[in-house]
Write an enzyme that holds these catalytic residues in place. Structure first.
Site, PDB file in Angstrom:
ATOM      1  N   GLN A   9       1.029  -1.260   0.004  1.00  0.00           N
ATOM      2  CA  GLN A   9       0.234  -0.001   0.028  1.00  0.00           C
ATOM      3  C   GLN A   9       0.978   1.347   0.024  1.00  0.00           C
ATOM      4  O   GLN A   9       1.762   1.309   0.649  1.00  0.00           O
ATOM      5  CB  GLN A   9      -0.762  -0.080   1.219  1.00  0.00           C
ATOM      6  CG  GLN A   9      -2.275   0.754   1.032  1.00  0.00           C
ATOM      7  CD  GLN A   9      -3.398   0.265   1.836  1.00  0.00           C
ATOM      8  OE1 GLN A   9      -3.616  -0.812   2.125  1.00  0.00           O
ATOM      9  NE2 GLN A   9      -4.214   1.379   2.054  1.00  0.00           N
ATOM     10  N   SER A  94       3.530  -6.921   2.570  1.00  0.00           N
ATOM     11  CA  SER A  94       2.207  -6.753   3.152  1.00  0.00           C
ATOM     12  C   SER A  94       1.033  -7.113   2.279  1.00  0.00           C
ATOM     13  O   SER A  94       1.302  -8.536   1.679  1.00  0.00           O
ATOM     14  CB  SER A  94       1.874  -5.223   3.440  1.00  0.00           C
ATOM     15  OG  SER A  94       0.472  -5.490   4.342  1.00  0.00           O
ATOM     16  N   LEU A  95       0.192  -6.363   1.534  1.00  0.00           N
ATOM     17  CA  LEU A  95      -0.828  -6.841   0.407  1.00  0.00           C
ATOM     18  C   LEU A  95       0.143  -7.417  -0.762  1.00  0.00           C
ATOM     19  O   LEU A  95      -0.494  -8.330  -1.327  1.00  0.00           O
ATOM     20  CB  LEU A  95      -1.645  -5.669   0.110  1.00  0.00           C
ATOM     21  CG  LEU A  95      -1.306  -4.651  -1.034  1.00  0.00           C
ATOM     22  CD1 LEU A  95      -1.511  -5.151  -2.333  1.00  0.00           C
ATOM     23  CD2 LEU A  95      -1.868  -3.261  -0.769  1.00  0.00           C
ATOM     24  N   ARG A 119      -9.948  -8.203   2.529  1.00  0.00           N
ATOM     25  CA  ARG A 119      -8.946  -7.647   3.835  1.00  0.00           C
ATOM     26  C   ARG A 119      -8.927  -6.247   3.835  1.00  0.00           C
ATOM     27  O   ARG A 119      -8.848  -5.527   5.036  1.00  0.00           O
ATOM     28  CB  ARG A 119      -7.611  -8.057   3.181  1.00  0.00           C
ATOM     29  CG  ARG A 119      -6.163  -7.839   3.848  1.00  0.00           C
ATOM     30  CD  ARG A 119      -5.094  -8.443   3.192  1.00  0.00           C
ATOM     31  NE  ARG A 119      -3.790  -8.252   4.060  1.00  0.00           N
ATOM     32  CZ  ARG A 119      -2.995  -7.188   3.894  1.00  0.00           C
ATOM     33  NH1 ARG A 119      -3.405  -6.200   3.174  1.00  0.00           N
ATOM     34  NH2 ARG A 119      -1.878  -7.317   4.481  1.00  0.00           N
ATOM     35  N   HIS A 203      -0.685  -4.130  10.887  1.00  0.00           N
ATOM     36  CA  HIS A 203       0.334  -4.772  11.332  1.00  0.00           C
ATOM     37  C   HIS A 203       0.491  -4.787  13.060  1.00  0.00           C
ATOM     38  O   HIS A 203       1.870  -4.497  13.149  1.00  0.00           O
ATOM     39  CB  HIS A 203       1.562  -4.799  10.576  1.00  0.00           C
ATOM     40  CG  HIS A 203       1.246  -5.075   9.169  1.00  0.00           C
ATOM     41  ND1 HIS A 203       1.099  -6.450   8.810  1.00  0.00           N
ATOM     42  CD2 HIS A 203       1.212  -4.359   8.077  1.00  0.00           C
ATOM     43  CE1 HIS A 203       0.822  -6.384   7.463  1.00  0.00           C
ATOM     44  NE2 HIS A 203       0.844  -5.214   6.840  1.00  0.00           N
ATOM     45  N   GLN A 252      -0.296 -12.804   9.002  1.00  0.00           N
ATOM     46  CA  GLN A 252       0.277 -11.188   8.595  1.00  0.00           C
ATOM     47  C   GLN A 252      -0.483 -10.200   8.845  1.00  0.00           C
ATOM     48  O   GLN A 252       0.137  -8.908   9.183  1.00  0.00           O
ATOM     49  CB  GLN A 252       0.516 -11.544   7.050  1.00  0.00           C
ATOM     50  CG  GLN A 252       1.127 -10.519   6.289  1.00  0.00           C
ATOM     51  CD  GLN A 252       0.100  -9.995   5.006  1.00  0.00           C
ATOM     52  OE1 GLN A 252      -0.904  -9.588   5.287  1.00  0.00           O
ATOM     53  NE2 GLN A 252       0.900 -10.095   3.687  1.00  0.00           N
TER      54      GLN A 252
END
Length: 311
Positions: A9, A94-95, A119, A203, A252
């Site tokens: 992101q 991440s994503l 998500r 996170h 995650q």
């Protein structure tokens, strides 16, 4: 050895994918498939904005993934290159881990888009707006960043979210704690500390409701064995087994993105070349982690043609 890596992101921008879509029917197919999967003209939002709508987590996450997979699809269909032949590992920030798994054939494109929509919505809904925050600490390593976070917590959540590279660590948690960390960061050794323009504290343990939502969503999804191993964010180690991948994707959501360690682990495994697909953020991080690695970021048709000549 070579790793294909996928951005997270913050890589979104109005106009993303437009030139590639205009140049290649294969890119257009990717965007159309994602639009159909989501029941939304996400490609129009990517091309035209408005920016505030594209930046919403539920839109930005599938958009960034679609852009990266479109680049890969053009590379495979028009340059005749196969990820399975040209990559030894994949990884994503991440994503970007979802993009990497889609690229490696573990999750199909439509399912990946739907998972990222879920998500994004779940991460946004996990914490009321204004309750959480994130900040970047510059000029500190992960140990110093965690020490700052611990000192600022005062009973609230404040922890390292992203270990990005040797000079940039992101912390996440309750807004008050993050603001305290920013206030004390310089006297504890940071060069700079700045609040990030994000809508939720990603996170960190505050994301547990989103992790629960993803456990449910991923429980109903078919995950195949990846064509090449994924270096997972939360372990900085390779994973290929579908059930392990499923568990790591849930972990995650609340876990730290161990990007610096992942790059070092890939380098230790023999990777000398990193190819970033769909963004130009991770390349700089990789160079700060592994200065002697070859890094190329691929976004445009020109980038794709240049890469095709080198692979």
């Amino acid at each position: 050895m070579r790793a294909f890596i996928f951005p997270g992101q913050g890589s979104q921008a109005v106009g993303m994918g437009s030139a590639l879509s205009a140049a290649s029917p294969h890119a257009r197919e990717v965007f159309q498939e994602v639009d159909e999967a989501l029941g939304q003209k996400l490609s129009k939002l990517m091309a035209e904005g408005p920016e505030d709508q594209l930046t919403l987590t539920a839109n930005a996450q599938p958009a960034i993934m679609a852009n990266a997979i479109a680049v890969l699809r053009v590379l495979e269909k028009e340059a005749g290159l196969s990820l399975a032949d040209k990559a030894d590992f994949v990884a994503g920030h991440s994503l970007g881990e979802y993009s990497a798994l889609c690229a490696a054939g573990a999750i199909d494109l439509a399912t990946t888009a739907k998972l990222l929509r879920t998500r994004g919505e779940a991460m946004q809904a996990a914490v009321p707006v204004g309750v959480g925050a994130m900040a970047a600490l510059l000029g500190v390593d992960v140990e110093k960043a965690q020490a700052i976070a611990d000192a600022a917590a005062e009973g609230q959540v404040c922890t390292v979210a992203n270990d990005n590279d040797p000079s940039q660590v992101v912390i996440s948690g309750h807004r008050e704690a993050i603001e305290r960390a920013i206030g004390m960061a310089k006297e504890m050794g940071a060069k700079r500390a700045l609040l990030l323009p994000v809508s939720a504290p990603f996170h960190c343990p505050l994301m547990q409701p989103a992790a629960d939502a993803m456990a449910e969503a991923l429980g109903g999804v078919a995950i195949q064995g990846a064509l090449v191993p994924l270096y997972a964010n939360v372990t900085a180690a390779p994973a290929g087994d579908p059930e392990l991948i499923r568990a790591l994707l849930v972990e995650q959501v609340t876990g730290m993105v161990r990007w610096r360690e992942s790059v070092l682990a890939m380098q230790a495994a023999g990777v000398t070349s990193f190819v970033e697909l769909g963004g130009k953020v991770l390349g700089g991080m990789v160079k700060r982690i592994a200065a002697d690695a070859a890094v190329i970021s691929v976004v445009s048709m020109d980038d794709i043609e240049a890469l095709a000549k080198t692979l």
